[in-house]
Enzyme design. Structure first.
Site, short mmCIF file in Angstrom:
data_model
loop_
_atom_site.label_atom_id
_atom_site.label_comp_id
_atom_site.label_asym_id
_atom_site.label_seq_id
_atom_site.Cartn_x
_atom_site.Cartn_y
_atom_site.Cartn_z
N GLU A 177 41.45 32.46 38.57
CA GLU A 177 41.28 32.55 40.01
C GLU A 177 39.95 33.22 40.29
O GLU A 177 39.32 33.77 39.40
CB GLU A 177 42.46 33.28 40.67
CG GLU A 177 43.78 32.53 40.51
CD GLU A 177 44.92 33.13 41.32
OE1 GLU A 177 44.67 33.69 42.40
OE2 GLU A 177 46.08 33.03 40.87
N GLU A 198 48.32 36.16 35.89
CA GLU A 198 47.47 37.21 35.32
C GLU A 198 48.42 38.27 34.82
O GLU A 198 49.09 38.95 35.61
CB GLU A 198 46.50 37.75 36.36
CG GLU A 198 45.36 38.57 35.74
CD GLU A 198 45.61 40.05 35.83
OE1 GLU A 198 45.96 40.64 34.77
OE2 GLU A 198 45.48 40.61 36.91
N ASN A 245 50.34 48.18 40.95
CA ASN A 245 49.25 49.07 40.56
C ASN A 245 48.09 49.08 41.55
O ASN A 245 47.50 50.13 41.81
CB ASN A 245 48.77 48.75 39.15
CG ASN A 245 48.31 47.32 38.99
OD1 ASN A 245 48.84 46.40 39.64
ND2 ASN A 245 47.32 47.11 38.14
#
Length: 492
Positions: A464, A251, A152
């Site tokens: 992060e 993530e 993306n």
């Protein structure tokens, strides 16, 4: 036909097995992508371990200088990166030129800056008899880090992981999404140009199961794995990482809530929520698919947001006037449209959108979906609970602060939330009540790269950003030094 090759031990490597690079705006094949074999991944991992011996022991200033050179070279070749990103994703140049490419370079600069200024713990421990101990931490590379990134925001999210991993002295074996190999391959050219030691950056192309993704995550020589993508894929990678007890940073997906109170700055909120629902065709993990609006402004807000959605210009990604591109692939278009069909079955009201546009030209071969706004579904409807990852938002009213907090948190995901209010006390209360990694107030997708980023639940593991990235990509060793008392006595 462009050739996107693997990059292993400082050189580009061809493969007999290749797959198509497709432009999502037109559906036309424009590139051959060379799929890495298991042997190529083995070679990349071995090259990484050799490189770490030198690169990992390089000084902080030398590593930081290398990251600055990488950023400068990305800037110098910004037009090449922009062309590759738009070809791979179909996203408009108006977006990619302002977000994807500049952030790709910025990731290297910011982690160079953080590396040079990162503090490490130092403690003095006084002991009986007048002696003492000094404890200090030493930051060392993990070794070879496996990096798997999504389609993306290809360059942005790829460099978000590569930059801190290299900053900490690691070597990387990195796999971009099979949908978007272009800018990762250009980054390999940059690494070659700036003289990064051979083997410190290795790029392998391919898919997940029985391909490069699986070969990386199951490889015994990989010391840590970082992944951004679907929650289901994260679960599979976690199983693989458990075999060697490897550190992981994930993530993953989200079904993010937006909470809009009646006391918000109305025009600013409508503009912000247009971005939050539809930026990058809704293909941002942080997008708001669940939109809660306080009842006194509900009807007015829904009408205003629908009007903004209708004004979003879809079209040729190379046209600066285009605001939204296609979704990434035919399969993803079909997935999004299947949710539109499901929403109809579930009884949703389609306020705007709900289909595919027609252009009357070559764009009709692309993977286009209309920006869509729904209403009328219960909170437990599948279209309200499952991540769709397209240009879609469901709008629903609420009546109280306590109610909306409970409803917004009623999800297995926990990535992001956005809250819109002019009441500072309410802003703090609600933001701190969200079970998410990031809660924005009167903003969305506003990022300071020094801050912690990540999710909870099905949205991921770990954080992060800033020092959090350095701590994930490093092994910390505490050194304890005993210092005798001035008279020579000591007590351990």
């Amino acid at each position: 036909m462009k050739q996107y090759k693997n990059f292993i031990n400082g050189r580009f490597v061809e493969s007999d097995k290749r797959f198509a690079g497709i432009n999502p705006a037109t559906g036309v094949r424009f590139a051959d992508v060379h799929e890495a074999t298991r042997e190529m991944v083995d070679e990349a991992v071995s090259a990484g371990h050799r490189a770490v011996r030198g690169w990992g022991s390089a000084s902080v200033s030398d590593r930081a200088d290398m990251l600055y050179r990488i950023a400068d070279e990305i800037d110098r070749r910004a037009d090449d990166f922009l062309t590759a990103e738009v070809s791979d994703t179909g996203k408009p140049v108006s977006l990619a030129s302002k977000l994807d490419i500049p952030r790709g370079a910025a990731n290297f600069r910011i982690f160079a800056d953080i590396l040079k200024t990162a503090p490490l713990d130092t403690f003095r421990t006084d002991l009986p008899g007048g002696s003492h101990a000094i404890n200090y931490a030493v930051r060392k590379p993990l070794g070879v880090v496996g990096i798997i990134s999504p389609w993306n925001l290809p360059l942005l999210l790829f460099s978000w992981k590569v930059a801190p991993a290299l900053a900490c002295g690691n070597a990387v074996v990195a796999k971009p999404s099979e949908e978007t190999p272009g800018t990762a391959t250009l980054l390999a050219e940059v690494m070659q140009t700036v003289g990064l030691p051979a083997g410190a950056f290795n790029l392998v192309h391919g898919f997940g199961p029985n391909s490069a993704g699986e070969f990386i995550t199951t490889h015994p020589g990989i010391n840590a794995i970082t992944f951004t993508g679907e929650s289901k894929t994260g679960t599979a990678i976690m199983h693989a990482a458990a075999e060697g007890v490897k550190p992981v940073s994930f993530e993953l997906g989200g079904k993010n809530a937006a909470i809009i109170f009646a006391d918000c700055d109305f025009d600013k909120t409508v503009a912000g929520m247009t971005r939050a629902a539809f930026l990058n065709s809704g293909q941002v993990c942080l997008c708001s698919e669940r939109i809660f609006v306080e009842r006194p402004i509900y009807d007015r807000f829904v009408k205003a947001l629908a009007e903004r959605a209708k004004q979003i210009k879809l079209g040729d990604p190379t046209d600066e006037a285009t605001c939204m591109g296609p979704v990434i692939s035919a399969a993803h278009r079909d997935k999004v449209l299947s949710y539109y069909a499901l929403a109809r079955e579930e009884g949703a009201e389609f306020i705007t959108g709900g289909g595919t546009p027609s252009f009357g030209n070559q764009l009709d071969g692309g993977f286009w979906v209309e920006p869509t706004l729904l209403a009328g579904l219960p909170d437990d409807a599948r279209c309200v609970t499952e991540e769709i990852f397209g240009p879609i938002g469901h709008v629903t009213p609420f009546d109280s602060e306590a109610e909306v907090i409970q409803r917004a948190n009623a999800t297995p995901y926990g990535l992001a939330a956005t809250i819109w209010t002019s009441n500072v006390n309410k802003a703090h209360r609600v933001a701190q009540s969200m079970n998410v990694g990031v809660a924005w107030v009167n903003a969305w997708f506003l990022r300071d790269l020094r801050t912690p980023f990540g999710g909870s639940g099905l949205s991921g593991i770990g954080r992060e950003g800033g020092l959090h990235s350095l701590n994930f990509y490093s092994e910390l060793t505490n050194v304890c030094i005993h210092v005798d008392a001035p008279d020579g006595s000591h007590d351990r």
